[in-house]
Motif scaffolding. Structure first.
Motif, PDB file in Angstrom:
ATOM      1  N   ILE A 175     -46.574  44.709 -39.349  1.00 39.26           N
ATOM      2  CA  ILE A 175     -46.485  43.282 -39.051  1.00 39.26           C
ATOM      3  C   ILE A 175     -45.996  43.045 -37.624  1.00 39.26           C
ATOM      4  CG2 ILE A 175     -45.256  41.142 -39.638  1.00 39.26           C
ATOM      5  CD1 ILE A 175     -45.200  42.187 -42.558  1.00 39.26           C
ATOM      6  N   ASP A 176     -45.004  43.835 -37.207  1.00 40.34           N
ATOM      7  CA  ASP A 176     -44.392  43.645 -35.890  1.00 40.34           C
ATOM      8  C   ASP A 176     -45.130  44.371 -34.773  1.00 40.34           C
ATOM      9  OD1 ASP A 176     -42.459  42.241 -37.274  1.00 40.34           O
ATOM     10  OD2 ASP A 176     -41.018  43.895 -37.306  1.00 40.34           O
ATOM     11  N   GLY A 177     -46.059  45.241 -35.145  1.00 39.65           N
ATOM     12  CA  GLY A 177     -46.739  46.030 -34.119  1.00 39.65           C
ATOM     13  C   GLY A 177     -45.815  47.023 -33.447  1.00 39.65           C
ATOM     14  N   SER A 178     -44.835  47.544 -34.183  1.00 37.63           N
ATOM     15  CA  SER A 178     -43.846  48.456 -33.605  1.00 37.63           C
ATOM     16  C   SER A 178     -44.461  49.834 -33.348  1.00 37.63           C
ATOM     17  CB  SER A 178     -42.649  48.603 -34.543  1.00 37.63           C
ATOM     18  OG  SER A 178     -42.042  47.347 -34.773  1.00 37.63           O
ATOM     19  N   ASP A 179     -43.978  50.487 -32.298  1.00 37.48           N
ATOM     20  CA  ASP A 179     -44.458  51.834 -32.002  1.00 37.48           C
ATOM     21  C   ASP A 179     -43.373  52.896 -32.141  1.00 37.48           C
ATOM     22  OD1 ASP A 179     -42.918  51.221 -29.839  1.00 37.48           O
ATOM     23  OD2 ASP A 179     -44.503  51.460 -28.340  1.00 37.48           O
ATOM     24  N   ILE A 187     -45.769  55.099 -38.172  1.00 40.54           N
ATOM     25  CA  ILE A 187     -46.944  55.517 -38.935  1.00 40.54           C
ATOM     26  C   ILE A 187     -48.187  54.766 -38.467  1.00 40.54           C
ATOM     27  CG2 ILE A 187     -47.991  55.354 -41.241  1.00 40.54           C
ATOM     28  CD1 ILE A 187     -45.336  56.162 -42.422  1.00 40.54           C
ATOM     29  N   ASN A 188     -48.026  53.466 -38.197  1.00 35.34           N
ATOM     30  CA  ASN A 188     -49.183  52.684 -37.774  1.00 35.34           C
ATOM     31  C   ASN A 188     -49.721  53.135 -36.416  1.00 35.34           C
ATOM     32  OD1 ASN A 188     -46.492  51.196 -37.604  1.00 35.34           O
ATOM     33  ND2 ASN A 188     -47.603  50.218 -35.913  1.00 35.34           N
ATOM     34  N   GLU A 189     -48.842  53.666 -35.562  1.00 31.88           N
ATOM     35  CA  GLU A 189     -49.298  54.186 -34.274  1.00 31.88           C
ATOM     36  C   GLU A 189     -50.012  55.526 -34.440  1.00 31.88           C
ATOM     37  OE1 GLU A 189     -48.960  53.337 -30.698  1.00 31.88           O
ATOM     38  OE2 GLU A 189     -49.076  51.414 -31.757  1.00 31.88           O
ATOM     39  N   VAL A 190     -49.562  56.343 -35.376  1.00 28.82           N
ATOM     40  CA  VAL A 190     -50.142  57.679 -35.555  1.00 28.82           C
ATOM     41  C   VAL A 190     -51.439  57.617 -36.350  1.00 28.82           C
ATOM     42  CG1 VAL A 190     -49.763  59.991 -36.515  1.00 28.82           C
ATOM     43  CG2 VAL A 190     -47.866  58.767 -35.428  1.00 28.82           C
ATOM     44  N   TRP A 191     -51.424  56.867 -37.480  1.00 24.76           N
ATOM     45  CA  TRP A 191     -52.571  56.868 -38.379  1.00 24.76           C
ATOM     46  C   TRP A 191     -53.355  55.551 -38.394  1.00 24.76           C
ATOM     47  CZ3 TRP A 191     -48.118  59.608 -40.017  1.00 24.76           C
ATOM     48  CH2 TRP A 191     -48.317  60.962 -40.290  1.00 24.76           C
ATOM     49  N   GLY A 192     -52.833  54.516 -37.766  1.00 27.31           N
ATOM     50  CA  GLY A 192     -53.517  53.227 -37.780  1.00 27.31           C
ATOM     51  C   GLY A 192     -52.943  52.281 -38.818  1.00 27.31           C
ATOM     52  N   GLU A 193     -53.161  51.000 -38.625  1.00 27.11           N
ATOM     53  CA  GLU A 193     -52.549  49.975 -39.473  1.00 27.11           C
ATOM     54  C   GLU A 193     -53.040  50.033 -40.915  1.00 27.11           C
ATOM     55  OE1 GLU A 193     -53.024  46.153 -37.715  1.00 27.11           O
ATOM     56  OE2 GLU A 193     -51.562  46.524 -36.123  1.00 27.11           O
ATOM     57  N   ARG A 194     -54.320  50.235 -41.124  1.00 29.05           N
ATOM     58  CA  ARG A 194     -54.854  50.217 -42.489  1.00 29.05           C
ATOM     59  C   ARG A 194     -54.226  51.315 -43.346  1.00 29.05           C
ATOM     60  NH1 ARG A 194     -61.416  49.120 -41.782  1.00 29.05           N
ATOM     61  NH2 ARG A 194     -61.219  47.075 -40.748  1.00 29.05           N
ATOM     62  N   LYS A 195     -54.171  52.507 -42.804  1.00 30.89           N
ATOM     63  CA  LYS A 195     -53.604  53.619 -43.573  1.00 30.89           C
ATOM     64  C   LYS A 195     -52.101  53.442 -43.752  1.00 30.89           C
ATOM     65  CE  LYS A 195     -57.175  57.011 -42.447  1.00 30.89           C
ATOM     66  NZ  LYS A 195     -57.504  58.295 -41.763  1.00 30.89           N
TER      67      LYS A 195
END
Length: 407
Positions: A175-179, A187-195
């Protein structure tokens, strides 16, 4: 039980200078009741028309539970029995292999999903929430004239609390777009938001299955409330209030739902497994609730006072996300220019830097720290209603650690 106090005039002076803080804490002359949140209570705070939670335990609770700590002041407090106790060490034996057990709950044959789910369960976390749950469980066991050792269901709740917390972090980062999270790439930076979203959902589903296996419908209901609160709190974070008092009430309620509900309801759940007395359940709940809110208040302060290396995440994160936390809301009293920035969520050029400077020039940090201390003061009062034990002292000591942490 000896109690020593040392004067902390800076915080008291800051508190006396603030009409808003007096309103929040009920510190004016007409009332000496500590009243803050709009949750689970009755009464009103001056300037707020909606019901708020009044931090007091009913008369029937006082008469039946005889173990009470001395009355506390808002100054720095050193407890002669509790000050040498390390809560983490006391809970360590019960938390051994916690993350290994969580990974067993998350076992799947698909290697990529397993890697996502295991990513934050690497044993590097502080396990703050499981530690509180373990100490509360043992304190309630002793209070109930039982062996202090954890019941299997109580340890399961400690594990479930960490799983729910971590799943919420995964979703928050999307949600926050944190890296960055805990010093690691998110996790969202490594694998992407959907995963990342699917991984968070999977952790929650595994936590729900572990919860069902405890086999206590009341515990299931109590901990299910946490997930509802997390979602409602996230929606509340998307909004803001124009009225100053409503804005702070909104902030505190959001803080409860996003942070304190998990601790409060986990503490209540472990008490339910060992004691049928609703008064004991309420004590456990209120301790967790007050410590949880204090923890988040301190976290909001650290966003202004700690560097990124200490936090494990970039500083000024909340301002960059458009969030007005306690230090900003208090600073509004001295710098009314902040009101317009809050309503536009610090979206104009230069808003973040100006708001940062206003907070540092105000006493917003001191007042937020003072409010956190009042919450910890109430947490100590609540836990003091249980029978004396090393675990109870450790929970008292924990409030000091919450207030003095730097990351």
């Amino acid at each position: 039980m000896a109690v020593q106090w040392s004067h902390c005039g800076r915080w008291i002076t800051a508190a006396k200078s603030s009409t808003l803080l007096e309103t929040i804490c009920g510190l004016n002359r007409r009332s000496n009741t500590f009243a803050v949140n709009s949750l689970l209570g009755t009464g009103t705070v001056a300037g707020w028309g909606n019901p708020v939670c009044v931090y007091s335990i009913s008369h029937r609770y006082r008469t039946k539970l005889l173990y009470q700590t001395p009355k506390l002041c808002s100054c720095k407090r050193t407890h002669s029995d509790a000050k040498l106790i390390d809560p983490f060490s006391m809970a360590q034996n019960d938390l051994n292999h916690l993350y290994d057990d969580i990974k067993k709950e998350l076992f799947v044959s698909k290697s990529e999903l397993k890697s996502l789910c295991d990513y934050y369960f690497d044993g590097q976390g502080k396990a703050f929430r499981p530690m509180i749950v373990v100490l509360m469980a043992r304190a309630c066991n002793i209070h109930s004239n039982r062996d202090r050792d954890l019941l299997p269901g109580q340890r399961a709740i400690a594990m479930i609390s960490e799983m729910i917390h971590t799943a919420s972090l995964v979703h928050d980062d999307v949600i926050d777009g944190s890296d960055k999270r805990r010093g690691k790439t998110t996790i969202n930076e490594v694998w992407g938001e959907r995963k990342a979203i699917l991984a968070g959902d999977f952790i929650l589903s595994a936590a729900s299955m572990a919860l069902a296996r405890i086999g206590n419908n009341t515990v299931v209901s109590v901990l299910s409330q946490v997930i509802e609160d997390l979602v409602r709190g996230e929606f509340m974070q998307l909004g803001s209030k124009e009225n100053e008092n409503e804005r702070f009430k909104h902030y505190l309620e959001k803080t409860f739902k996003k942070t304190a509900s998990l601790i409060a309801n986990s503490c209540k759940a472990v008490s339910i497994l060992v004691n049928s007395d609703p008064e004991v359940h309420e004590i456990a709940y209120q301790y967790g609730r007050n410590v949880g809110i204090a923890f988040q208040l301190v976290d909001d302060v650290l966003d202004f006072t700690a560097c990124a290396n200490q936090l494990g995440k970039p500083s000024a994160t909340d301002l960059k996300l458009g969030l007005a936390t306690g230090p900003v809301l208090f600073a509004c009293q001295q710098f009314p220019e902040l009101h317009a920035m809050i309503m536009r969520r610090f979206s104009s050029s230069g808003d973040v830097d100006r708001a940062w400077q206003y907070v540092l020039e105000s006493d917003g940090v001191d007042q937020t720290n003072y409010l956190a201390r009042r919450y910890c003061q109430e947490a100590i009062r609540q836990i003091g209603l249980l029978r004396p034990s090393p675990e109870r002292d450790a929970l008292v000591r924990l409030t000091e650690m919450v207030l003095t942490r730097n990351k």
